[in-house]
Write a protein that holds these residues in place. Structure first.
Motif, PDB file in Angstrom:
ATOM      1  N   GLU A  57       8.691  -5.772  14.185  1.00  0.00           N
ATOM      2  CA  GLU A  57       9.120  -6.223  15.510  1.00  0.00           C
ATOM      3  C   GLU A  57      10.273  -7.215  15.428  1.00  0.00           C
ATOM      4  N   ALA A  58      10.121  -8.259  14.626  1.00  0.00           N
ATOM      5  CA  ALA A  58      11.166  -9.276  14.512  1.00  0.00           C
ATOM      6  C   ALA A  58      12.222  -8.920  13.475  1.00  0.00           C
ATOM      7  N   PHE A  59      11.927  -7.969  12.571  1.00  0.00           N
ATOM      8  CA  PHE A  59      12.834  -7.543  11.505  1.00  0.00           C
ATOM      9  C   PHE A  59      13.272  -8.726  10.638  1.00  0.00           C
ATOM     10  N   ILE A  60      12.286  -9.530  10.286  1.00  0.00           N
ATOM     11  CA  ILE A  60      12.494 -10.585   9.306  1.00  0.00           C
ATOM     12  C   ILE A  60      11.852 -10.147   7.994  1.00  0.00           C
ATOM     13  N   ILE A  61      12.285 -10.754   6.895  1.00  0.00           N
ATOM     14  CA  ILE A  61      11.788 -10.361   5.573  1.00  0.00           C
ATOM     15  C   ILE A  61      10.408 -10.967   5.360  1.00  0.00           C
ATOM     16  N   LEU A  62       9.376 -10.107   5.240  1.00  0.00           N
ATOM     17  CA  LEU A  62       8.011 -10.555   4.985  1.00  0.00           C
ATOM     18  C   LEU A  62       7.748 -10.761   3.503  1.00  0.00           C
ATOM     19  N   SER A  63       8.354  -9.953   2.665  1.00  0.00           N
ATOM     20  CA  SER A  63       8.102 -10.024   1.236  1.00  0.00           C
ATOM     21  C   SER A  63       9.357  -9.594   0.494  1.00  0.00           C
ATOM     22  N   LYS A  64       9.583 -10.212  -0.660  1.00  0.00           N
ATOM     23  CA  LYS A  64      10.736  -9.903  -1.498  1.00  0.00           C
ATOM     24  C   LYS A  64      10.270  -9.738  -2.937  1.00  0.00           C
ATOM     25  N   MET A  65      10.615  -8.631  -3.557  1.00  0.00           N
ATOM     26  CA  MET A  65      10.212  -8.334  -4.922  1.00  0.00           C
ATOM     27  C   MET A  65      11.441  -7.980  -5.756  1.00  0.00           C
ATOM     28  N   VAL A  66      11.365  -8.256  -7.049  1.00  0.00           N
ATOM     29  CA  VAL A  66      12.502  -8.089  -7.947  1.00  0.00           C
ATOM     30  C   VAL A  66      12.187  -7.006  -8.979  1.00  0.00           C
ATOM     31  N   LEU A  67      13.169  -6.162  -9.267  1.00  0.00           N
ATOM     32  CA  LEU A  67      13.043  -5.086 -10.239  1.00  0.00           C
ATOM     33  C   LEU A  67      14.025  -5.298 -11.391  1.00  0.00           C
ATOM     34  N   PRO A  68      13.745  -4.743 -12.563  1.00  0.00           N
ATOM     35  CA  PRO A  68      14.688  -4.871 -13.688  1.00  0.00           C
ATOM     36  C   PRO A  68      15.978  -4.080 -13.504  1.00  0.00           C
ATOM     37  N   SER A  69      15.968  -3.085 -12.611  1.00  0.00           N
ATOM     38  CA  SER A  69      17.136  -2.235 -12.409  1.00  0.00           C
ATOM     39  C   SER A  69      17.199  -1.814 -10.949  1.00  0.00           C
ATOM     40  N   ALA A  70      18.326  -1.241 -10.547  1.00  0.00           N
ATOM     41  CA  ALA A  70      18.507  -0.824  -9.153  1.00  0.00           C
ATOM     42  C   ALA A  70      17.615   0.364  -8.835  1.00  0.00           C
ATOM     43  N   PRO A  71      16.879   0.336  -7.721  1.00  0.00           N
ATOM     44  CA  PRO A  71      16.001   1.459  -7.358  1.00  0.00           C
ATOM     45  C   PRO A  71      16.801   2.629  -6.802  1.00  0.00           C
ATOM     46  N   THR A  72      16.306   3.834  -7.059  1.00  0.00           N
ATOM     47  CA  THR A  72      16.940   5.044  -6.541  1.00  0.00           C
ATOM     48  C   THR A  72      15.993   5.856  -5.664  1.00  0.00           C
ATOM     49  N   MET A  73      14.701   5.840  -5.969  1.00  0.00           N
ATOM     50  CA  MET A  73      13.691   6.559  -5.181  1.00  0.00           C
ATOM     51  C   MET A  73      12.460   5.681  -5.054  1.00  0.00           C
ATOM     52  N   MET A  74      11.713   5.889  -3.980  1.00  0.00           N
ATOM     53  CA  MET A  74      10.597   4.994  -3.718  1.00  0.00           C
ATOM     54  C   MET A  74       9.476   5.758  -3.013  1.00  0.00           C
ATOM     55  N   ASN A  75       8.238   5.377  -3.336  1.00  0.00           N
ATOM     56  CA  ASN A  75       7.057   5.918  -2.669  1.00  0.00           C
ATOM     57  C   ASN A  75       6.123   4.762  -2.365  1.00  0.00           C
ATOM     58  N   VAL A  76       5.609   4.706  -1.131  1.00  0.00           N
ATOM     59  CA  VAL A  76       4.818   3.571  -0.662  1.00  0.00           C
ATOM     60  C   VAL A  76       3.484   4.085  -0.145  1.00  0.00           C
ATOM     61  N   THR A  77       2.405   3.365  -0.460  1.00  0.00           N
ATOM     62  CA  THR A  77       1.075   3.705   0.033  1.00  0.00           C
ATOM     63  C   THR A  77       0.289   2.429   0.302  1.00  0.00           C
ATOM     64  N   GLY A  78      -0.695   2.514   1.222  1.00  0.00           N
ATOM     65  CA  GLY A  78      -1.532   1.362   1.541  1.00  0.00           C
ATOM     66  C   GLY A  78      -1.136   0.714   2.853  1.00  0.00           C
ATOM     67  N   GLN A  79      -1.651  -0.510   3.096  1.00  0.00           N
ATOM     68  CA  GLN A  79      -1.330  -1.307   4.283  1.00  0.00           C
ATOM     69  C   GLN A  79      -0.872  -2.689   3.833  1.00  0.00           C
ATOM     70  N   TYR A  80       0.094  -3.236   4.554  1.00  0.00           N
ATOM     71  CA  TYR A  80       0.659  -4.518   4.156  1.00  0.00           C
ATOM     72  C   TYR A  80      -0.375  -5.642   4.247  1.00  0.00           C
ATOM     73  N   ASP A  81      -1.202  -5.640   5.283  1.00  0.00           N
ATOM     74  CA  ASP A  81      -2.175  -6.716   5.471  1.00  0.00           C
ATOM     75  C   ASP A  81      -3.385  -6.579   4.563  1.00  0.00           C
ATOM     76  N   VAL A  82      -3.576  -5.439   3.939  1.00  0.00           N
ATOM     77  CA  VAL A  82      -4.763  -5.207   3.102  1.00  0.00           C
ATOM     78  C   VAL A  82      -4.349  -5.133   1.635  1.00  0.00           C
ATOM     79  N   GLU A  83      -3.813  -4.032   1.234  1.00  0.00           N
ATOM     80  CA  GLU A  83      -3.366  -3.808  -0.143  1.00  0.00           C
ATOM     81  C   GLU A  83      -2.368  -2.667  -0.117  1.00  0.00           C
TER      82      GLU A  83
END
Length: 506
Positions: free
Chosen positions: A221-247
């Protein structure tokens, strides 16, 4: 013209070889944009690569609307950003450093990635150019020196300036020298993450990967950053599962050829999967990951990175997507190949092969219009191909890879548990302590009997033994000869020599 080798499973619904559709699988999605139960096809069209980038919406076999995009789209998703009625999803298009949000196919909001730190030396050099203290050639030499030595990369402006011919440098400096130096990253991939519920129409967060090796989770809704994570290299593809408030679990394929798994409340990767080749496709089937490599191979992994299987493909992979039919409880992987075929795999078993008139560059499977099992493909030449899965279609596992047969993994039809087995199980459960004590008592008695026998052997000297652990001694007696005269030799095996020889005369 029948293009499919499985004519009994797929219906050829539509084929337009001149649709002018140039896109990839991350830029295709299906969504009910009007809330009328009829899904539309959303496409982020790349155009010519520099011009003609558009957001296109297809209804049935016709183009219903299109909107111009300012930059090349790198991903497109539909998501619910609130609980307002009617339940109509929004559309997010990742393009350059921005995410453009559309509601009712109209521009609603633009989110821009936070800027990165700028090299202080680079700023000083451009300040000198602004004040006229250095000429363009000196500016180029200083920027090249900074690029070779500095840890912080140069901005896009400096990199663009270094790529110019000497005759074009002065005009570029005059055009940009008054503007402040900024370093901005770009978005490489985008996905959605359910906020608190796993419902199909639940509110979802946006998850974006950037060229600066970061993964951001945005509030819907507000489009603010809730979480920030760092990777060793630039991402090219991504798959997401679960819920943010749970796991939740974010699986990312990176440019260094590895796959990383990010977990909730973890700024760095939890698991790492190292591949023998660079990944060109990443999908999730159930709890397992299926990864396509650029060495014409398909790999299966658990979500913790354990390798399950690997198969070889007849041609390079062009695209991959998940085939999910919740009404049948069926999940598989669609793999587009450069030899104008689309293979359907469940685990390592080939279920179906679809032949296409051109190499497929993007695949999308789901509910289109009012048909649940619709396969939509865009070809390399810009064509649009639509197939519908027959309701009577049935897929059988055909294991084409060498190894144990499929029957080996089938569970045996064992007999049901008898009453005697159940009674014994209940007796063991109720008398477990008594049975364990009896076992320990028998084990102690066995040890005592062994110790007594050992002591008796030592006292009676029945078995010659060495008194030193460093020089073990074992004596063997060998009798040679027959009749009243024979030799009896004693060999010290531990010392490998004959120590004594006796002659006995009877």
């Amino acid at each position: 013209m029948e293009l499919s080798s499985d004519a009994g499973k797929w219906l050829d619904a539509h084929y337009d070889p001149v649709a002018g559709l140039y896109t990839f699988s991350p830029c295709m999605d299906l969504a009910d944009l009007n809330g009328d139960g009829e899904n539309r096809l959303l496409v982020g069209d790349l155009g010519s690569g520099s011009l003609g980038m558009k957001l296109k919406v297809y209804r049935g076999t016709a183009l219903s609307s299109e909107s111009a995009l300012l930059d090349l789209p790198t991903g497109l998703v539909s998501f619910f950003m609130d609980l307002h009625e009617p339940r109509v999803p929004a559309v997010a298009v990742a393009s350059g450093p921005c995410v453009y949000i559309y509601k009712n196919l109209r521009p609603y909001f633009k989110f821009t990635l936070p800027g990165l730190d700028v090299n202080s030396l680079e700023q000083d050099v451009w300040q000198q150019a602004r004040e006229g203290q250095i000429d363009p050639l000196s500016l180029k030499e200083m920027l090249e020196s900074i690029r070779n030595k500095a840890d912080v990369p140069l901005s896009v402006r400096s990199l663009s300036f270094l790529s110019l011919e000497p005759s074009e440098m002065d005009e570029f400096v005059q055009l940009h020298k008054q503007q402040p130096v900024k370093r901005q990253t770009v978005i490489t991939c985008i996905q959605t993450l359910k906020k608190s519920t796993s419902d199909d129409d639940g509110v979802s967060c946006l998850v974006i990967g950037t060229e600066s090796c970061h993964v951001y989770v945005l509030d819907p809704e507000a489009f603010i950053i809730l979480s920030k994570m760092v990777l060793p290299s630039a991402p090219t593809m991504m798959n997401v599962t679960g819920q943010y408030d749970v796991e939740f679990r974010v699986t990312v394929a990176c440019r260094n050829g590895s796959i990383y798994v990010l977990r909730r409340e973890s700024e760095k990767p939890k698991y790492c999967i190292e591949l023998s080749s660079h990944p060109v496709g990443l999908v999730r089937v159930g709890k397992n990951l299926v990864v396509g490599g650029n060495d014409e191979s398909l790999h299966g992994f658990t979500q913790k990175g354990k390798k399950l299987w690997k198969i070889s493909l007849p041609a390079p992979i062009t695209t991959m997507a998940t085939m999910d039919l919740p009404t049948r409880g069926f999940q598989a992987v669609l793999v587009g190949l450069a030899n104008c075929e689309v293979h359907l795999y469940r685990d390592k078993n080939l279920l179906s092969t679809i032949r296409t008139p051109d190499a497929v560059t993007s695949i999308c499977f789901g509910r289109y219009g009012r048909e649940d099992g619709t396969l939509i493909m865009a070809t390399k030449g810009g064509g649009l191909l639509v197939k519908i899965l027959k309701r009577t279609a049935a897929f059988e596992d055909k294991d084409s890879t060498p190894g144990p047969p499929l029957t080996q993994s089938v569970r045996l039809n064992t007999h049901k548990k008898t009453k005697l087995y159940v009674d014994q199980m209940m007796r063991e459960r109720e008398s477990g302590t008594v049975m364990h004590r009896a076992f320990q008592m028998d084990l102690s008695r066995l040890r005592l009997a062994t110790a007594k026998a050992y002591l008796k052997a030592l006292e009676s000297s029945l078995t010659p033994m060495s008194s030193s652990l460093s020089e073990p001694l074992k004596m063997n007696a060998v009798v040679q000869g027959l009749g009243p005269s024979f030799n009896c030799s004693f060999h010290h095996t531990g010392l490998s020599l004959v120590t004594k020889e006796e002659h006995w005369l009877l």
